[in-house]
Design an enzyme around this catalytic site. Structure first.
Site, PDB file in Angstrom:
ATOM      1  N   TYR A 138      32.619  27.138  57.718  1.00 31.15           N
ATOM      2  CA  TYR A 138      32.976  25.752  57.433  1.00 31.15           C
ATOM      3  C   TYR A 138      34.353  25.601  56.786  1.00 31.15           C
ATOM      4  O   TYR A 138      34.818  24.476  56.598  1.00 31.15           O
ATOM      5  CB  TYR A 138      31.904  25.099  56.553  1.00 31.15           C
ATOM      6  CG  TYR A 138      30.725  24.620  57.357  1.00 31.15           C
ATOM      7  CD1 TYR A 138      30.877  23.631  58.327  1.00 31.15           C
ATOM      8  CD2 TYR A 138      29.457  25.161  57.166  1.00 31.15           C
ATOM      9  CE1 TYR A 138      29.802  23.195  59.079  1.00 31.15           C
ATOM     10  CE2 TYR A 138      28.371  24.727  57.910  1.00 31.15           C
ATOM     11  CZ  TYR A 138      28.555  23.743  58.867  1.00 31.15           C
ATOM     12  OH  TYR A 138      27.491  23.308  59.618  1.00 31.15           O
ATOM     13  N   GLU A 188       6.022  40.467  59.428  1.00 32.66           N
ATOM     14  CA  GLU A 188       7.091  39.761  60.151  1.00 32.66           C
ATOM     15  C   GLU A 188       7.417  38.405  59.569  1.00 32.66           C
ATOM     16  O   GLU A 188       8.586  38.061  59.400  1.00 32.66           O
ATOM     17  CB  GLU A 188       6.692  39.590  61.621  1.00 32.66           C
ATOM     18  CG  GLU A 188       7.703  38.819  62.448  1.00 32.66           C
ATOM     19  CD  GLU A 188       7.277  38.657  63.899  1.00 32.66           C
ATOM     20  OE1 GLU A 188       7.832  37.776  64.572  1.00 32.66           O
ATOM     21  OE2 GLU A 188       6.405  39.411  64.365  1.00 32.66           O
ATOM     22  N   ASP A 239       4.229  40.569  65.308  1.00 35.19           N
ATOM     23  CA  ASP A 239       3.537  39.971  66.446  1.00 35.19           C
ATOM     24  C   ASP A 239       3.631  40.879  67.661  1.00 35.19           C
ATOM     25  O   ASP A 239       4.607  41.624  67.830  1.00 35.19           O
ATOM     26  CB  ASP A 239       4.160  38.618  66.805  1.00 35.19           C
ATOM     27  CG  ASP A 239       3.797  37.518  65.822  1.00 35.19           C
ATOM     28  OD1 ASP A 239       2.786  37.668  65.114  1.00 35.19           O
ATOM     29  OD2 ASP A 239       4.533  36.517  65.770  1.00 35.19           O
TER      30      ASP A 239
END
Length: 385
Positions: free
Chosen positions: A100, A186, A258
């Site tokens: 930025y 996770e 997962d």
């Protein structure tokens, strides 16, 4: 403010680099900037590669005579000026902060990320040495106590409370633990499941994260362990903190993700590092990480109903096929590769939360405890319980 020896050394390198560039320009010559290439894997599993080495694998020479290179050099020097100021003032900033400062020039965050990586390679340092920090950090809970910059983190007295992992890992000291192992999970933030309610008994819904599920079940109390999450792909402080704990405590490390290509990629990021930061793999990877689950073979083993499974998308299949080519899966953990091939063969994936089809506490009371003693059967897991 007082600067440490590392900052002074980096400022000296920055001065030498910029002085050299100015000299070449003043003499009418186009400066060349050599960026070494690093990789932590290749895509030829049959080759006799040296990807496990931390040595550079070739280099790229940037020159002002090429437009694309000139733009890259422009961004690199702009970011270098910002880094120099951070070091001089002993302050810290995030990659997003840097973006930025010149959004019209940088155009997108990835441009800044590449420049920061280029600077690390040129100065032969890690990103945290540049005082560039992550915006968000992972979490830790369980049987652990440590100090960081005078602050005391006492997870032991509140093992169900998750503490933010410190940004300045180099300031962590006086680590105390009586844990038996470290478990990486996770996810932290709850996410809406894709599964239908029919997947669950008694119409239970689960919008609860892996970490919160374990906290609610008082998992750390019952199993005397440390639980860490990088909240998806792990940030650098989380990976450095995990590595520090393993070095200091010499504990086995298990990873629960997962059963999908993204979960597997997160697992390999912890153990082998990421390609984007391959230049820093030697200080970020944790070779002791062992894959606890969820395995593609688990949905049959644990009798998950069809409603708990999701078909692999075209993107999932493409990612899986690409990951299967990584050389370390053939050389170091071939059993992991077999599970990944099974996922592709079955064409389905599922989330860790799917085990709640049995009971809400099935994950913490049965699945994980049953896996811990048996995880040593995978040759890729090099720690014996």
């Amino acid at each position: 403010m007082e600067r440490n020896a590392s900052s002074r050394a980096l400022l000296s390198k920055i001065k030498d680099l910029t002085t050299s560039l100015v000299k070449e320009l003043s003499e009418g010559r186009s400066p060349n900037i050599c960026i070494h290439n690093f990789r932590n894997y290749c895509t030829d599993p049959n080759s006799n590669c040296l990807c496990s080495s931390d040595l550079p694998k070739g280099q790229q020479v940037l020159t002002l005579t090429r437009q694309c290179h000139a733009c890259r050099i422009d961004v690199l020097l702009r970011v270098l000026v910002i880094v120099q100021k951070l070091l001089q003032e002993n302050r810290h900033g995030s990659k997003r902060d840097i973006y930025y400062m010149h959004p019209s020039v940088f155009s997108e965050q990835s441009v800044v990320d590449r420049a920061i990586n280029d600077i690390c390679i040129l100065l032969q340092c890690s990103r945290h040495n540049l005082n560039v920090v992550s915006v968000g950090n992972g979490l830790v809970m369980g049987w652990l106590r440590f100090l960081e910059a005078g602050r005391k983190f006492d997870c032991i007295n509140s093992p169900t409370t998750a503490y933010t992992i410190p940004v300045h890992v180099e300031e962590v000291k006086d680590i105390v633990s009586v844990a038996k192992y470290i478990l990486i999970v996770e996810k932290e933030s709850g996410k809406s499941s894709h599964l239908q309610c029919s997947c669950l008994k008694r119409n239970q819904e689960f919008h609860i994260s892996d970490l919160l599920r374990l906290a609610n079940d008082k998992f750390c109390n019952a199993n005397r362990c440390i639980v860490i999450t990088g909240r998806g792909y792990p940030d650098i402080p989380t990976r450095r903190f995990l590595r520090l704990l393993v070095e200091k405590l010499c504990l086995p490390v298990y990873c629960l993700v997962d059963c999908d290509p993204y979960g597997f990629d997160i697992l390999t990021t912890y153990r082998f590092g990421s390609m984007q930061m391959a230049f820093d793999a030697k200080v970020l990877r944790v070779p002791e990480v062992q894959w606890l689950g969820a395995f593609p073979s688990d949905f049959e083993k644990y009798d998950l109903p069809q409603q708990c499974l999701l078909p692999l998308t075209a993107e999932d299949k493409r990612r899986t096929e690409t990951m299967l080519l990584r050389c370390y899966l053939q050389k170091e953990v071939p059993e992991w590769r077999l599970e990944l091939e099974l996922m592709l063969q079955k064409g389905v994936k599922f989330e860790i939360e799917a085990f709640s089809v049995h009971t809400l506490s099935f994950l913490s009371e049965q699945y994980i405890p049953s896996k811990i003693p048996k995880v040593e059967v995978l040759p890729g897991n090099n720690f014996k319980s």
